[in-house]
Design an enzyme around this catalytic site. Structure first.
Site, PDB file in Angstrom:
ATOM      1  N   LYS A  51       0.883  -1.171   0.000  1.00  0.00           N
ATOM      2  CA  LYS A  51       0.000   0.000   0.000  1.00  0.00           C
ATOM      3  C   LYS A  51       0.914   1.213   0.000  1.00  0.00           C
ATOM      4  O   LYS A  51       1.661   1.449   0.955  1.00  0.00           O
ATOM      5  CB  LYS A  51      -0.906   0.007   1.225  1.00  0.00           C
ATOM      6  CG  LYS A  51      -1.823   1.222   1.268  1.00  0.00           C
ATOM      7  CD  LYS A  51      -2.935   0.999   2.249  1.00  0.00           C
ATOM      8  CE  LYS A  51      -2.961   2.018   3.369  1.00  0.00           C
ATOM      9  NZ  LYS A  51      -3.301   3.370   2.958  1.00  0.00           N
TER      10      LYS A  51
ATOM     11  N   GLY B  99      -7.672   9.973   9.570  1.00  0.00           N
ATOM     12  CA  GLY B  99      -7.958  10.262  10.968  1.00  0.00           C
ATOM     13  C   GLY B  99      -8.998  11.339  11.188  1.00  0.00           C
ATOM     14  O   GLY B  99      -9.281  11.707  12.328  1.00  0.00           O
TER      15      GLY B  99
ATOM     16  N   ALA C 162      -9.321   5.791   4.098  1.00  0.00           N
ATOM     17  CA  ALA C 162      -9.068   6.917   5.003  1.00  0.00           C
ATOM     18  C   ALA C 162     -10.214   7.907   5.129  1.00  0.00           C
ATOM     19  O   ALA C 162     -10.901   8.224   4.163  1.00  0.00           O
ATOM     20  CB  ALA C 162      -7.809   7.687   4.595  1.00  0.00           C
ATOM     21  N   GLY C 163     -10.381   8.377   6.354  1.00  0.00           N
ATOM     22  CA  GLY C 163     -11.341   9.434   6.649  1.00  0.00           C
ATOM     23  C   GLY C 163     -12.732   8.960   7.037  1.00  0.00           C
ATOM     24  O   GLY C 163     -13.609   9.775   7.292  1.00  0.00           O
TER      25      GLY C 163
ATOM     26  N   ASN D  25      -9.045   2.588   9.869  1.00  0.00           N
ATOM     27  CA  ASN D  25      -8.255   2.308  11.063  1.00  0.00           C
ATOM     28  C   ASN D  25      -8.742   3.123  12.263  1.00  0.00           C
ATOM     29  O   ASN D  25      -9.259   2.608  13.246  1.00  0.00           O
ATOM     30  CB  ASN D  25      -6.780   2.604  10.757  1.00  0.00           C
ATOM     31  CG  ASN D  25      -5.826   2.157  11.856  1.00  0.00           C
ATOM     32  OD1 ASN D  25      -4.657   1.950  11.607  1.00  0.00           O
ATOM     33  ND2 ASN D  25      -6.275   1.955  13.084  1.00  0.00           N
ATOM     34  N   THR D  26      -8.589   4.468  12.161  1.00  0.00           N
ATOM     35  CA  THR D  26      -8.768   5.316  13.340  1.00  0.00           C
ATOM     36  C   THR D  26     -10.148   5.179  13.975  1.00  0.00           C
ATOM     37  O   THR D  26     -10.270   5.122  15.211  1.00  0.00           O
ATOM     38  CB  THR D  26      -8.521   6.799  12.956  1.00  0.00           C
ATOM     39  OG1 THR D  26      -7.286   6.891  12.253  1.00  0.00           O
ATOM     40  CG2 THR D  26      -8.459   7.676  14.191  1.00  0.00           C
TER      41      THR D  26
HETATM   42  C1  LIG Z   1      -4.115   2.613   8.115  1.00  0.00           C
HETATM   43  C2  LIG Z   1      -3.820   3.256   6.839  1.00  0.00           C
HETATM   44  O1  LIG Z   1      -3.219   2.642   6.066  1.00  0.00           O
HETATM   45  C3  LIG Z   1      -4.185   4.658   6.519  1.00  0.00           C
HETATM   46  O2  LIG Z   1      -4.359   4.923   5.173  1.00  0.00           O
HETATM   47  C4  LIG Z   1      -5.157   5.319   7.316  1.00  0.00           C
HETATM   48  O3  LIG Z   1      -4.720   5.367   8.611  1.00  0.00           O
HETATM   49  C5  LIG Z   1      -6.585   4.885   7.253  1.00  0.00           C
HETATM   50  O4  LIG Z   1      -7.325   6.000   7.485  1.00  0.00           O
HETATM   51  P1  LIG Z   1      -8.218   6.233   8.802  1.00  0.00           P
HETATM   52  O5  LIG Z   1      -7.307   6.025   9.954  1.00  0.00           O
HETATM   53  O6  LIG Z   1      -8.757   7.618   8.640  1.00  0.00           O
HETATM   54  O7  LIG Z   1      -9.303   5.193   8.761  1.00  0.00           O
END
Ligand SMILES: CC(=O)[C@@H](O)[C@H](O)COP(=O)(O)O
EC number: 2.8.1.10
Length: 261
Positions: free
Chosen positions: A96, A157, A184-185, A206-207
């Protein structure tokens, strides 16, 4: 079933391994999510020194497909070197690819991203590029050989959910044969369902799970939302319209009839 670079993946949820309150909670949340792919930050974890080996052991115990990432890299050179390290550590050509261009927004440096993707693909990698929702950037990545493209919903995040659904829909329409993953987001399970309802193949997050009051329960909720959103997409969503239409058009005729449509 979801296919990524020729591999069948049982779940359309990909999950990150950072920011959890403890390793045990991370493992329990990942299991509860039903995710098929785990992403791990090679740079951060190798920089961790002594904690590195035990972290990799925890990750391996989960028995999932690993997608190493280049989080924290800011240049083409850093990203390429980190990808090469990841390939040695995990014995996988998957990477990735993240190249951060701005410290406040963590917005990807899309120029460096395309260059790094091109170098890595020529070196035999199968690249999962983290990008913005820009059509031209996605086109360049596909031209370079990416079979997966991962536009953001919003900054990493931020938990804002999908800020620009229009451009994400455009990408879906332009690239029907490329695996598209919202990365993400996302902040709530409904955001993940939204991504799937737009026809995206998967989501990565993730976050929102790691920082939830109860990460394990939140992971389960995201897993359910991804499955629900995918089912809705496959079922064929009714397009929204600007006018009202009575649900029971003819008194005494509760079922749809062609003449009433
Ligand atoms: C974990 C990762 O690879 C990232 O691209 C990112 O941290 C994911 O985004 P969020 O933490 O906003 O879900």
């Amino acid at each position: 079933m979801l296919k990524l670079y020729g591999e069948d993946i049982a779940s359309r949820l990909m999950i990150g391994t950072a920011l959890y309150p403890s390793p045990a909670v991370m493992q329990a949340a990942v299991r509860a999510s039903g995710a098929g792919i785990l992403t791990v930050s090679v740079r951060r974890e190798t920089a961790g020194g002594a904690t590195g080996d035990s972290f990799w052991a925890l990750i391996r115990e989960l028995g999932l497909k690993i997608l190493p990432n280049t989080a924290g890299c800011r240049t083409v050179r850093e990203a390429v070197t980190t990808a090469q390290l990841a390939r040695e550590l995990f014995g996988t050509p998957w990477i990735k690819l993240e190249v951060v261009g701005d410290d406040d927004t963590l917005q990807p440096d899309v120029v460096a991203l395309v260059e790094a993707a091109d170098i890595l693909i020529r070196d035999g990698f199968q690249v999962f590029p983290y990008c913005t929702e820009d059509l031209t950037v996605a086109t360049r990545l596909v031209d370079a050989g990416c079979q997966v493209v991962m536009p953001w919903a919003a900054p990493i995040g931020s938990a804002k959910g999908i800020v620009n659904p229009g451009p994400l829909t455009l990408l879906r329409n332009r690239f029907p044969d490329i695996a598209l993953v919202v990365d993400a987001g996302l902040g709530a399970p409904s955001h993940a369902a939204h991504a799937m309802e737009l026809g995206y193949d998967a989501v990565l997050l993730n976050t929102a799970v790691a920082k939830a009051g109860d990460p394990v329960a939140m992971a389960r909720a995201f897993g359910q939302a991804v499955a629900a959103g995918r089912t809705a997409w496959e079922a064929g969503l009714m397009p929204p319209r600007d006018f009202a239409s009575p649900s029971t058009p003819v008194p005494g005729t509760p079922f749809w009839h062609a003449a009433n449509s």
